[in-house]
Design a protein around this motif. Structure first.
Motif, PDB file in Angstrom:
ATOM      1  N   MET A 228       0.566  -1.485   0.365  1.00 41.66           N
ATOM      2  CA  MET A 228       0.217   0.052   0.226  1.00 41.66           C
ATOM      3  C   MET A 228       0.774   0.437   0.336  1.00 41.66           C
ATOM      4  SD  MET A 228      -3.184   1.177   2.103  1.00 41.66           S
ATOM      5  CE  MET A 228      -2.757   2.174   3.093  1.00 41.66           C
ATOM      6  N   TYR A 229       1.712   1.408   0.821  1.00 45.42           N
ATOM      7  CA  TYR A 229       2.993   2.617   1.363  1.00 45.42           C
ATOM      8  C   TYR A 229       3.245   3.064  -0.550  1.00 45.42           C
ATOM      9  CZ  TYR A 229       6.848   5.627   1.873  1.00 45.42           C
ATOM     10  OH  TYR A 229       7.838   6.991   1.968  1.00 45.42           O
ATOM     11  N   LYS A 230       4.131   1.479  -0.946  1.00 46.48           N
ATOM     12  CA  LYS A 230       4.990   2.519  -2.234  1.00 46.48           C
ATOM     13  C   LYS A 230       3.497   2.572  -4.089  1.00 46.48           C
ATOM     14  CE  LYS A 230       7.982  -0.505  -3.115  1.00 46.48           C
ATOM     15  NZ  LYS A 230       9.585  -1.161  -3.188  1.00 46.48           N
ATOM     16  N   ARG A 231       2.299   2.253  -3.113  1.00 51.65           N
ATOM     17  CA  ARG A 231       1.727   2.580  -4.669  1.00 51.65           C
ATOM     18  C   ARG A 231       0.736   3.008  -4.925  1.00 51.65           C
ATOM     19  NH1 ARG A 231      -1.552  -3.348  -5.463  1.00 51.65           N
ATOM     20  NH2 ARG A 231       0.197  -4.983  -5.470  1.00 51.65           N
ATOM     21  N   LEU A 232       0.371   3.255  -3.342  1.00 52.54           N
ATOM     22  CA  LEU A 232      -0.389   4.519  -2.883  1.00 52.54           C
ATOM     23  C   LEU A 232       0.457   5.952  -1.915  1.00 52.54           C
ATOM     24  CD1 LEU A 232      -3.579   4.031  -3.550  1.00 52.54           C
ATOM     25  CD2 LEU A 232      -3.835   4.060  -0.938  1.00 52.54           C
ATOM     26  N   ILE A 233       0.920   5.791  -0.318  1.00 48.65           N
ATOM     27  CA  ILE A 233       1.358   6.530  -0.390  1.00 48.65           C
ATOM     28  C   ILE A 233       2.326   7.784  -0.989  1.00 48.65           C
ATOM     29  CG2 ILE A 233       1.930   7.338   2.113  1.00 48.65           C
ATOM     30  CD1 ILE A 233      -0.037   5.435   3.692  1.00 48.65           C
TER      31      ILE A 233
ATOM     32  N   GLN B 296      21.725  -0.086   9.748  1.00 51.23           N
ATOM     33  CA  GLN B 296      21.145   0.839  10.340  1.00 51.23           C
ATOM     34  C   GLN B 296      20.625   1.245   8.962  1.00 51.23           C
ATOM     35  OE1 GLN B 296      24.015   4.311  11.408  1.00 51.23           O
ATOM     36  NE2 GLN B 296      22.987   3.255  13.242  1.00 51.23           N
ATOM     37  N   LEU B 297      19.302   1.875   8.550  1.00 45.45           N
ATOM     38  CA  LEU B 297      18.342   2.915   7.682  1.00 45.45           C
ATOM     39  C   LEU B 297      17.785   3.553   7.470  1.00 45.45           C
ATOM     40  CD1 LEU B 297      15.128   1.480   6.139  1.00 45.45           C
ATOM     41  CD2 LEU B 297      16.101  -0.083   8.380  1.00 45.45           C
ATOM     42  N   TYR B 298      17.966   4.012   6.639  1.00 50.63           N
ATOM     43  CA  TYR B 298      17.478   5.687   6.271  1.00 50.63           C
ATOM     44  C   TYR B 298      16.834   5.497   4.842  1.00 50.63           C
ATOM     45  CZ  TYR B 298      16.707  10.955   6.389  1.00 50.63           C
ATOM     46  OH  TYR B 298      15.904  12.427   6.506  1.00 50.63           O
ATOM     47  N   THR B 299      17.104   5.903   3.172  1.00 52.05           N
ATOM     48  CA  THR B 299      17.058   6.577   2.643  1.00 52.05           C
ATOM     49  C   THR B 299      16.266   4.739   2.071  1.00 52.05           C
ATOM     50  OG1 THR B 299      18.568   7.485   1.951  1.00 52.05           O
ATOM     51  CG2 THR B 299      17.380   6.461  -0.741  1.00 52.05           C
ATOM     52  N   GLY B 300      16.344   3.579   2.963  1.00 52.91           N
ATOM     53  CA  GLY B 300      15.483   2.426   2.750  1.00 52.91           C
ATOM     54  C   GLY B 300      14.020   3.038   2.977  1.00 52.91           C
ATOM     55  N   PHE B 301      13.625   3.255   4.538  1.00 59.98           N
ATOM     56  CA  PHE B 301      12.447   3.765   5.186  1.00 59.98           C
ATOM     57  C   PHE B 301      11.578   4.243   4.049  1.00 59.98           C
ATOM     58  CE2 PHE B 301      10.862   5.809   8.890  1.00 59.98           C
ATOM     59  CZ  PHE B 301       9.621   4.692   9.638  1.00 59.98           C
ATOM     60  N   VAL B 302      12.774   5.455   3.379  1.00 65.80           N
ATOM     61  CA  VAL B 302      11.473   6.596   3.132  1.00 65.80           C
ATOM     62  C   VAL B 302      10.927   5.926   1.727  1.00 65.80           C
ATOM     63  CG1 VAL B 302      12.161   8.816   1.617  1.00 65.80           C
ATOM     64  CG2 VAL B 302      13.255   8.352   3.085  1.00 65.80           C
ATOM     65  N   TYR B 303      11.859   4.708   1.097  1.00 65.47           N
ATOM     66  CA  TYR B 303      11.587   4.176  -0.320  1.00 65.47           C
ATOM     67  C   TYR B 303      11.011   2.883   0.074  1.00 65.47           C
ATOM     68  CZ  TYR B 303      13.941   6.906  -3.672  1.00 65.47           C
ATOM     69  OH  TYR B 303      14.196   8.885  -4.300  1.00 65.47           O
TER      70      TYR B 303
ATOM     71  N   ARG C 224      15.457  13.633  -4.535  1.00 60.02           N
ATOM     72  CA  ARG C 224      15.132  12.431  -4.141  1.00 60.02           C
ATOM     73  C   ARG C 224      15.594  11.570  -6.080  1.00 60.02           C
ATOM     74  NH1 ARG C 224      10.104  14.075  -3.837  1.00 60.02           N
ATOM     75  NH2 ARG C 224       8.973  13.870  -1.248  1.00 60.02           N
ATOM     76  N   LEU C 225      15.741  11.052  -6.212  1.00 63.51           N
ATOM     77  CA  LEU C 225      16.786  10.261  -7.446  1.00 63.51           C
ATOM     78  C   LEU C 225      16.109   8.972  -7.710  1.00 63.51           C
ATOM     79  CD1 LEU C 225      18.336  12.195  -6.188  1.00 63.51           C
ATOM     80  CD2 LEU C 225      20.846  10.120  -7.498  1.00 63.51           C
ATOM     81  N   PRO C 226      14.314   9.254  -7.423  1.00 61.90           N
ATOM     82  CA  PRO C 226      13.476   7.680  -7.969  1.00 61.90           C
ATOM     83  C   PRO C 226      14.356   6.447  -9.072  1.00 61.90           C
ATOM     84  CG  PRO C 226      11.805   9.036  -7.886  1.00 61.90           C
ATOM     85  CD  PRO C 226      13.423   9.909  -7.836  1.00 61.90           C
ATOM     86  N   LYS C 227      14.479   6.972  -9.243  1.00 62.87           N
ATOM     87  CA  LYS C 227      14.792   6.142 -10.822  1.00 62.87           C
ATOM     88  C   LYS C 227      16.524   5.684 -10.131  1.00 62.87           C
ATOM     89  CE  LYS C 227      13.742   8.463 -15.486  1.00 62.87           C
ATOM     90  NZ  LYS C 227      13.716   9.499 -15.936  1.00 62.87           N
ATOM     91  N   ASP C 228      16.826   5.961  -9.100  1.00 57.98           N
ATOM     92  CA  ASP C 228      17.739   5.305  -8.751  1.00 57.98           C
ATOM     93  C   ASP C 228      17.294   4.207  -7.366  1.00 57.98           C
ATOM     94  OD1 ASP C 228      20.071   5.102 -11.180  1.00 57.98           O
ATOM     95  OD2 ASP C 228      19.488   7.431 -10.522  1.00 57.98           O
ATOM     96  N   SER C 229      16.521   5.225  -7.086  1.00 62.69           N
ATOM     97  CA  SER C 229      16.188   4.813  -5.009  1.00 62.69           C
ATOM     98  C   SER C 229      16.967   5.086  -4.769  1.00 62.69           C
ATOM     99  CB  SER C 229      16.006   3.206  -5.060  1.00 62.69           C
ATOM    100  OG  SER C 229      14.876   2.815  -5.693  1.00 62.69           O
ATOM    101  N   GLY C 230      17.744   6.405  -4.854  1.00 64.60           N
ATOM    102  CA  GLY C 230      18.299   7.023  -3.778  1.00 64.60           C
ATOM    103  C   GLY C 230      17.745   8.666  -3.677  1.00 64.60           C
TER     104      GLY C 230
END
Ligand SMILES: Cc1cc2nc3c(=O)[nH]c(=O)nc-3n(C[C@H](O)[C@H](O)[C@H](O)COP(=O)(O)O)c2cc1C
Length: 339
Positions: free
Chosen positions: A1-6, A317-324, A107-113
């Protein structure tokens, strides 16, 4: 749901504003009766198999929130409800500072960065220490740095101020000399100034009734000979471990548009994953596993966690992965580790 909607909706807006909006949303949701309990029920995993004993501390699970997300220790209790085994606050500096001019987060969505040049924006160590006094059981790391206006020759006194102010309210410390966004900060990673800084902190630490673990956070852009120096410095100063890695200055192999790639700052997320794993593996192998490593950089999936652990990380640990990946990501990782 997060990735598709939010996420598609959130990603329509300015990244820094979305960060603050998400903060407020998490806080407001937690005010609803029973919401905290429900979030904990959904996302936390209490399996004893997940706990790790390191630095004299018991981590309920090995997945932590990386520094920079909750710089001012405003939301660590609520964030822990999403399943994190520990939360690292900071980077904190002695005096409050605004950080770099906006925009400073891309954000770099094409790179997940993500590229950021926040520049240690924070409300200063006194405010963070006050908030952390209200902690009721979250394992918290204090990531400390120096103010932009403090010259490198005087850096040690800034780290000492933060160390003392946070001593009673954090479980471990992280000496951050690896952010690319404070001018000349990374010069402190060189052998002589770094040894001096860590010796000063350790001497101070050893005078306390019960010392606290001190870790060093390093950049992924260090050469092999610089990594050899790090191994040597950890042994000589007897610090407790290394966090590898911070964001990178590299812009290799990116798919995003040139105008974003060219932004100054540190790159995090998927494009960082391979290099940070390489650094972890090198430190672990070359030092003969002499010290624990917290692995961070591009962890977005359970497989990424396994890869970092296989390379020699004791915790991650993660940061960017939590956002994506969204709020369920930590519970997915813990579920996979518990199997
Ligand atoms: C917006 C942003 C701000 C950050 N701020 C800090 C910071 O203040 N101190 C620090 O040590 N690391 C900071 N980091 C680096 C992260 O803690 C982490 O080392 C890095 O992003 C790699 O992990 P990731 O790929 O999971 O994001 C920041 C990262 C991002 C994306």
């Amino acid at each position: 749901m997060y990735k598709r909607l939010i996420r598609p909706i959130l990603f329509l807006f300015n990244p820094e504003q979305v960060h603050y909006f998400s903060f407020s949303a998490i806080r407001i949701v937690h005010r609803i009766p029973f919401a905290a309990a429900l979030i904990r029920l959904l996302y936390t995993n209490k399996s004893p198999a997940l706990s790790r004993d390191l630095f004299g501390l018991r981590f309920p699970n090995p997945i932590g929130l990386a520094a920079g997300f909750d710089k001012d220790a405003k939301l660590y209790k609520e964030l822990a409800n999403f399943g994190f085994g520990f939360i690292e606050i900071g980077t904190i500096t002695p005096k409050p500072q605004e950080g770099n001019p906006k925009p400073r987060l891309f954000r770099l969505p094409k790179d997940s960065g993500i590229i950021n040049r926040m520049g240690f924006n924070n409300e200063g160590v006194t405010a963070a220490a006050k908030r952390l006094k209200a902690n009721n059981g979250v394992l918290v790391g204090g990531n400390i740095g120096k103010n932009k206006t403090t010259p490198n020759e005087d850096a040690a006194s800034d780290y000492l101020i933060c160390f003392d102010a946070l001593f009673d309210v954090v479980d471990y410390f992280v000496v951050n000399v690896s952010s690319p966004n404070t001018p000349n900060l990374r010069d402190l990673q060189e052998k002589e100034p770094l040894t001096k800084l860590l010796v000063t902190l350790q001497e101070h630490n050893n005078k306390k009734q019960k010392r606290k673990p001190i870790l060093l956070k390093i950049a992924p852009d260090l050469s092999e000979s610089q990594l050899d120096d790090i191994i040597d410095i950890v042994a000589r100063t007897n610090i407790d471990g290394v966090i590898a890695t911070n964001t990178t200055l590299s812009r290799a192999d990116l798919k995003s548009q040139q105008s974003v790639i060219e932004q100054k700052g540190g790159l995090s997320g998927k494009p960082l994953a391979a290099r940070s794993t390489e650094v972890i593996r090198y430190l672990h192998t070359k030092s003969n596993a002499a010290f624990p490593i917290i692995g961070v950089g591009g962890i977005h999936t359970p497989e990424d966690v396994h890869e970092k652990i296989a390379a020699g990380a004791s915790l991650v640990q993660l940061y960017t992965g939590f956002v994506y990946e969204g709020p369920a990501v930590v519970s997915r990782m813990n579920k996979s580790l518990a199997k």
